[in-house]
Scaffold this motif. Structure first.
Motif, mmCIF file in Angstrom:
data_model
loop_
_atom_site.group_PDB
_atom_site.id
_atom_site.type_symbol
_atom_site.label_atom_id
_atom_site.label_comp_id
_atom_site.label_asym_id
_atom_site.label_seq_id
_atom_site.Cartn_x
_atom_site.Cartn_y
_atom_site.Cartn_z
ATOM 1 N N ALA A 69 28.958 43.914 35.050
ATOM 2 C CA ALA A 69 29.829 44.748 35.879
ATOM 3 C C ALA A 69 30.799 43.897 36.695
ATOM 4 N N LEU A 70 30.316 42.768 37.223
ATOM 5 C CA LEU A 70 31.200 41.861 37.963
ATOM 6 C C LEU A 70 32.282 41.289 37.045
ATOM 7 N N ALA A 123 39.639 43.317 35.528
ATOM 8 C CA ALA A 123 40.591 44.358 35.919
ATOM 9 C C ALA A 123 41.328 44.035 37.214
ATOM 10 N N CYS A 124 40.851 43.057 37.974
ATOM 11 C CA CYS A 124 41.424 42.756 39.288
ATOM 12 C C CYS A 124 42.814 42.126 39.147
ATOM 13 N N THR A 125 43.745 42.567 39.990
ATOM 14 C CA THR A 125 45.124 42.060 39.912
ATOM 15 C C THR A 125 45.668 41.517 41.219
ATOM 16 N N THR A 126 45.028 41.828 42.354
ATOM 17 C CA THR A 126 45.652 41.517 43.640
ATOM 18 C C THR A 126 44.778 40.686 44.572
ATOM 19 N N GLU A 174 27.810 29.678 39.742
ATOM 20 C CA GLU A 174 27.558 30.943 39.062
ATOM 21 C C GLU A 174 28.814 31.798 38.976
ATOM 22 N N GLY A 175 29.581 31.833 40.062
ATOM 23 C CA GLY A 175 30.780 32.656 40.074
ATOM 24 C C GLY A 175 32.064 31.872 39.887
ATOM 25 N N LEU A 176 31.949 30.583 39.536
ATOM 26 C CA LEU A 176 33.142 29.750 39.454
ATOM 27 C C LEU A 176 34.079 30.207 38.345
ATOM 28 N N HIS A 177 33.510 30.639 37.205
ATOM 29 C CA HIS A 177 34.379 31.052 36.105
ATOM 30 C C HIS A 177 35.202 32.268 36.487
ATOM 31 N N ARG A 178 34.595 33.183 37.274
ATOM 32 C CA ARG A 178 35.358 34.342 37.728
ATOM 33 C C ARG A 178 36.446 33.937 38.697
ATOM 34 N N ALA A 179 36.107 33.020 39.617
ATOM 35 C CA ALA A 179 37.093 32.578 40.599
ATOM 36 C C ALA A 179 38.274 31.874 39.925
ATOM 37 N N GLU A 223 39.299 32.326 36.861
ATOM 38 C CA GLU A 223 40.056 33.342 36.123
ATOM 39 C C GLU A 223 40.983 34.103 37.069
ATOM 40 N N LEU A 224 40.471 34.449 38.250
ATOM 41 C CA LEU A 224 41.274 35.158 39.235
ATOM 42 C C LEU A 224 42.427 34.288 39.739
ATOM 43 N N ARG A 225 42.134 33.025 40.012
ATOM 44 C CA ARG A 225 43.178 32.116 40.476
ATOM 45 C C ARG A 225 44.302 32.000 39.450
ATOM 46 N N GLY A 226 43.924 31.967 38.175
ATOM 47 C CA GLY A 226 44.920 31.846 37.119
ATOM 48 C C GLY A 226 45.872 33.030 37.065
ATOM 49 N N ARG A 227 45.416 34.191 37.583
ATOM 50 C CA ARG A 227 46.281 35.370 37.591
ATOM 51 C C ARG A 227 46.962 35.583 38.928
ATOM 52 N N GLY A 228 46.817 34.630 39.836
ATOM 53 C CA GLY A 228 47.479 34.747 41.128
ATOM 54 C C GLY A 228 46.787 35.678 42.103
ATOM 55 N N VAL A 229 45.505 35.968 41.881
ATOM 56 C CA VAL A 229 44.757 36.853 42.776
ATOM 57 C C VAL A 229 44.383 36.102 44.044
ATOM 58 N N ARG A 230 44.566 36.734 45.191
ATOM 59 C CA ARG A 230 44.226 36.127 46.475
ATOM 60 C C ARG A 230 42.763 36.406 46.787
ATOM 61 N N MET A 231 42.056 35.410 47.338
ATOM 62 C CA MET A 231 40.644 35.577 47.672
ATOM 63 C C MET A 231 40.399 35.190 49.119
ATOM 64 N N ARG A 232 39.619 36.010 49.816
ATOM 65 C CA ARG A 232 39.209 35.701 51.188
ATOM 66 C C ARG A 232 37.693 35.797 51.271
ATOM 67 N N ASP A 233 37.052 34.741 51.782
ATOM 68 C CA ASP A 233 35.594 34.649 51.828
ATOM 69 C C ASP A 233 35.114 34.458 53.252
ATOM 70 N N LEU A 234 34.058 35.188 53.621
ATOM 71 C CA LEU A 234 33.416 35.036 54.927
ATOM 72 C C LEU A 234 32.034 34.416 54.750
#
Length: 341
Positions: free
Chosen positions: A127-128, A134-137, A155-160, A162-173
């Protein structure tokens, strides 16, 4: 379900056994079935055709036939060379099931259930991965606990990536404790400006929010189950919680505020405030992302610094010097040495 394993029902979702056919058909017609009805057909749970009802775990609700059909087709396309003939049979099978519940029994094309229970690491991961694709923003995450271990970050590096490659912004707390982990620093250096991180003394339980449309939160304490949330009201609530925590948090690139009392660290200030609220050591450790042993070591140093000979006296001294309020408040006193108390 003792004695009934997946090996008793060796088939795929596109060709249900007779018993599975009966139970799944009943679930689609009625909207849910008692969990006991599925004891003889573990295949329905193994194939994710039934999943726990988030409102009552004693019941199972069916995955919509359209969603199952979409999932099947996606997998079949990936294995086109070996499974092209199965595609037609999968569509034909679930077109019949889709008609059982009437036109209002399933969400519109492209929509998901408002709340979906994901049971097991593989289903949570799948699901993740779909949400990542599908994430774009934007992705917002809350990561409780202490120092992030290398394997947790990988574990989540491949997703991160992939997101970076599409220009998706990420904010982590994260909690302040996470600042001391080299793994997190390496991860942020690798991700560059696509990820912004901030820390707090305490954060809420884990949260991942994609494009402010779908969120994932744990459904049990050991995180073997998760909730996939798409209800607009729930998403708006979680977004508000995140943004308010984000405004209170301190950028990872900035130093933590200076301790308000000399000799007492920022973490010990946080522990003092939680002690003043009456929390036990284990609760304090969990909320701050440290071990109980580390927490008790800090309490011992705090007692020594404040000149407290007992836990009761420590509570009194915490109040006297003003450590019983939020960490950001100004100190109202200066501790005396042990000999002067």
């Amino acid at each position: 379900m003792a004695g009934h394993g997946a090996e008793d029902h060796p088939h795929g979702a596109d060709r249900l056994c007779e018993a599975g056919d009966r139970v799944y058909s009943r679930a689609v017609r009625r909207g849910r079935v008692p969990r006991a009805d599925a004891e003889q057909v573990p295949c329905l749970l193994d194939l994710a055709l039934l999943h726990p009802d988030p409102d009552d775990m004693a019941w199972l609700v069916p995955t919509s036939p359209q969603e199952v059909m979409t999932r099947l087709l996606h997998g079949l396309y990936d294995e086109m060379s070996a499974g092209q003939r199965r595609m037609g049979s999968a569509v034909a099978a679930f077109e019949w099931y889709a008609g059982l519940g009437g036109p209002s029994s399933a969400p519109a094309a492209g929509e998901g259930a408002a709340i979906r229970v994901l049971d097991g690491a593989s289903r949570i991961q799948a699901a993740l991965d779909r949400a990542t694709e599908a994430c774009t923003t934007e992705v917002l995450t809350v990561q409780p606990g202490g120092i992030r271990r290398e394997h947790e970050l990988s574990e989540g590096l491949h997703r991160a990536l992939e997101l970076r490659g599409r220009g998706v912004r990420m904010r982590d707390l994260y909690t302040h404790v996470a600042r001391h982990g080299q793994g997190l620093l390496n991860y942020l250096e690798l991700m560059g400006p696509s990820v912004e991180a901030r820390t707090l003394d305490e954060v809420i339980d884990r949260l991942i929010l994609f494009d402010r449309t779908v969120a994932f939160i744990p459904a049990n304490s050991d995180r073997t189950m998760a909730l996939e949330l798409r209800h607009p009201a729930l998403i708006a609530y979680l977004e508000t919680v995140f943004e308010r925590l984000w405004r209170l948090a301190i950028p990872l690139t900035a130093a933590l505020p200076d301790p308000r009392i000399e000799g007492i660290s920022h973490r010990e200030q946080s522990i003092a405030a939680l002690l003043a609220e009456g929390h036990q050591d284990a609760v304090i450790a969990e909320r701050l992302g440290i071990s109980v042993r580390t927490c008790r070591a800090h309490i011992a140093r705090l007692s020594e610094t404040l000149g407290a000979a007992s836990r009761t006296q420590l509570g009194v001294r915490i109040a006297q010097v003003g450590l019983d309020g939020p960490v950001g408040e100004a100190a109202v006193g200066v501790p005396r040495s042990r000999s002067s108390s």
